[in-house]
Design an enzyme around this catalytic site. Structure first.
Site, PDB file in Angstrom:
ATOM      1  N   HIS A 123      -1.749 -42.663 -49.663  1.00  0.00           N
ATOM      2  CA  HIS A 123       0.680 -42.828 -49.645  1.00  0.00           C
ATOM      3  C   HIS A 123       0.443 -41.656 -48.730  1.00  0.00           C
ATOM      4  O   HIS A 123      -0.724 -41.082 -48.211  1.00  0.00           O
ATOM      5  CB  HIS A 123       1.119 -42.722 -50.764  1.00  0.00           C
ATOM      6  CG  HIS A 123       2.320 -41.481 -50.495  1.00  0.00           C
ATOM      7  ND1 HIS A 123       2.953 -40.534 -50.058  1.00  0.00           N
ATOM      8  CD2 HIS A 123       3.429 -42.523 -51.121  1.00  0.00           C
ATOM      9  CE1 HIS A 123       3.770 -41.287 -49.667  1.00  0.00           C
ATOM     10  NE2 HIS A 123       4.674 -42.130 -50.284  1.00  0.00           N
ATOM     11  N   ASP A 200      -4.705 -38.011 -56.328  1.00  0.00           N
ATOM     12  CA  ASP A 200      -3.009 -38.032 -55.869  1.00  0.00           C
ATOM     13  C   ASP A 200      -2.624 -39.523 -57.891  1.00  0.00           C
ATOM     14  O   ASP A 200      -3.221 -40.579 -58.005  1.00  0.00           O
ATOM     15  CB  ASP A 200      -2.550 -39.125 -55.749  1.00  0.00           C
ATOM     16  CG  ASP A 200      -1.495 -40.012 -55.162  1.00  0.00           C
ATOM     17  OD1 ASP A 200      -0.488 -39.120 -55.970  1.00  0.00           O
ATOM     18  OD2 ASP A 200      -0.769 -40.310 -53.809  1.00  0.00           O
ATOM     19  N   GLN A 203       1.665 -42.196 -59.050  1.00  0.00           N
ATOM     20  CA  GLN A 203       1.558 -43.861 -59.982  1.00  0.00           C
ATOM     21  C   GLN A 203       0.994 -43.682 -60.676  1.00  0.00           C
ATOM     22  O   GLN A 203       0.973 -45.294 -61.362  1.00  0.00           O
ATOM     23  CB  GLN A 203       1.438 -44.793 -58.387  1.00  0.00           C
ATOM     24  CG  GLN A 203       1.933 -44.503 -57.250  1.00  0.00           C
ATOM     25  CD  GLN A 203       3.462 -45.343 -57.799  1.00  0.00           C
ATOM     26  OE1 GLN A 203       3.891 -45.463 -58.395  1.00  0.00           O
ATOM     27  NE2 GLN A 203       4.536 -44.482 -56.634  1.00  0.00           N
ATOM     28  N   LYS A 226       9.050 -38.771 -60.535  1.00  0.00           N
ATOM     29  CA  LYS A 226       9.002 -40.448 -61.069  1.00  0.00           C
ATOM     30  C   LYS A 226       8.186 -41.079 -62.761  1.00  0.00           C
ATOM     31  O   LYS A 226       8.453 -42.702 -62.487  1.00  0.00           O
ATOM     32  CB  LYS A 226       7.756 -40.903 -59.932  1.00  0.00           C
ATOM     33  CG  LYS A 226       7.675 -40.926 -58.635  1.00  0.00           C
ATOM     34  CD  LYS A 226       6.336 -41.344 -58.210  1.00  0.00           C
ATOM     35  CE  LYS A 226       6.432 -40.932 -56.217  1.00  0.00           C
ATOM     36  NZ  LYS A 226       7.197 -42.277 -56.127  1.00  0.00           N
ATOM     37  N   CYS A 364       4.971 -46.164 -47.346  1.00  0.00           N
ATOM     38  CA  CYS A 364       4.436 -44.614 -46.352  1.00  0.00           C
ATOM     39  C   CYS A 364       2.947 -45.152 -46.846  1.00  0.00           C
ATOM     40  O   CYS A 364       2.315 -43.894 -46.481  1.00  0.00           O
ATOM     41  CB  CYS A 364       4.801 -43.344 -46.848  1.00  0.00           C
ATOM     42  SG  CYS A 364       6.244 -43.342 -47.628  1.00  0.00           S
TER      43      CYS A 364
END
Length: 411
Positions: A123, A200, A203, A226, A364
């Site tokens: 991303h 990261d 997700q 999220k 993104c």
């Protein structure tokens, strides 16, 4: 297992029955953001209507109560991640967290000739900060090659590492392809080469149990919105010895012990060092409730629910004969596809006319489209705890009819 239809009763966005284009809303954009349950909304509203105060800036009851609430929130997130409360930094989201690592660690410790490793699937929030650090320090951004199906493999990481590599930064689950990377194994390889790992988790943290001690990552970034929480709040986890060496990304009230006329300043220890200014206190309280809600559902059940939905969605979309799927074998509840012969944005606009909210574009992750997918854009449907098979059926039916309908729709 839980019942997603029953779970929907906890969410005003479902109870209020919003429609799109005169049709019931089918929400399939959870990788972008999620709906919020009553408990999260109540925590935010209570802050503004019953508990308004700053934190660490007053000697009165309301302020003391807020100090305790923030401390409780930090302890809750620490338990959630299996770390120490002093290793939990509240930020504006995953983007803010990754920038805090980039500027707080990278800008201070990386130098010309050093190397940062990322992947083409990242991303923008895990690409652009490193581009900036490379520009400021003279270090180099290089890429771990993806496997034929778009995964990060231990073998490819080994090949990409060099004596100049100082930091590796990648997503545990990519926001386009949705592959669950072997984080623990990749981290061990990096550490064997003396390389730090920044993860990261935007997700992954909302969808599966995350134990930072077990994974042994050095940094972890994720967002609240999220995972059923408010917007504008997120977390940076960092090993305390690393946080203690870093400079703050933003300076101001609340992150220093003292400063003087000669421009000298003594910053507070982590995590307060990285929390200058008034924090998003309502967001912190809401995120705490979101964590508690997800823990109550149980991550084993969440993983199994999304696994079944993903398998069901792949089968239904393939049956239409109209879908080109780019990640049929990935683990996460993300399915990235195109309607054959239709540009992604046109397809998403058509799906909107059928009441279905999907993401379209490059998500993104612009490097991935340029190098791996070889397509200018895709449609992404993403699932969460309240997604049902009925939602998938609606998507499949729209995709099935889309090829015949779209020519007329855009005339």
């Amino acid at each position: 297992m839980f019942d997603p239809k029953a779970i929907q009763n906890d969410f005003p966005m479902f109870r209020n029955k919003p429609d799109m284009q005169g049709r019931p809303l089918v929400w399939l954009d959870n990788a972008s953001t999620t709906f919020k349950p009553d408990s999260v909304i109540s925590a935010v509203v209570d802050y503004y209507t019953k508990e308004t105060s700053n934190s660490h800036r007053g000697d009165y009851d309301l302020c003391y109560a807020m100090d305790q609430a923030v401390l409780h929130a930090r302890k809750t997130i620490a338990r959630f991640l299996n770390c120490e409360p002093r290793e939990v930094v509240f930020t504006s989201g995953a983007t803010g967290s990754l920038n805090t690592v980039a500027y707080g660690y990278g800008l201070k410790f990386l130098k010309e000739g050093d190397e940062i490793l990322i992947t083409e699937a990242e991303h923008a929030s895990n690409v652009l900060p490193w581009f900036q650090i490379a520009k400021y320090t003279g270090c180099k951004v290089s890429y771990i090659p993806l496997s034929e199906n778009g995964r990060i493999t231990p073998k490819n990481l080994e090949k990409a590492l060099t004596p100049r590599t100082k930091l590796v930064s990648f997503a545990a689950v990519g926001n386009v392809l949705g592959y669950l990377e072997p984080v623990k194994e990749l981290t061990k390889i990096a550490h064997n080469h003396g390389v730090l790992v920044c993860l990261d988790g935007a997700q992954s943290v909302p969808h599966m149990k995350t134990d930072v001690r077990d994974l042994d990552v050095d940094f972890l970034a994720f967002s609240g919105h999220k995972m059923l929480g408010p917007t504008g709040i997120g977390v940076l986890y960092g090993k305390y010895d690393l946080l203690s060496k870093m400079d703050p990304f933003i300076s101001g009230g609340g992150n220093n012990d003292k400063f003087h006329m000669d421009c000298s300043v003594t910053f507070l220890p982590p995590p307060e060092r990285f929390e200058a200014g008034t924090q998003n206190l309502a967001g912190i309280l809401g995120l705490t409730k979101a964590v508690e809600y997800l823990e109550n559902l149980g991550f084993d059940s969440i993983v199994e629910h999304e696994r079944k939905l993903k398998q069901y969605a792949v089968e239904k979309l393939l049956q239409t004969g109209n879908a080109e799927i780019y990640n049929a074998d990935s683990e996460a509840g993300i399915i990235t596809f195109n309607i054959k012969g239709v540009f992604a944005q046109d397809a998403a606009t058509y799906l909107n006319s059928q009441g279905i909210a999907c993401r379209s574009g490059q998500h993104c992750a612009k490097l991935l489209n340029q190098t791996y997918l070889k397509t200018p854009a895709t449609v992404r449907a993403s699932f969460y705890v309240y997604t049902t098979e009925d939602d998938i059926d609606a998507l499949a039916e729209a995709v099935k009819n889309g090829g015949n309908y779209l020519d007329a729709y855009f005339i």
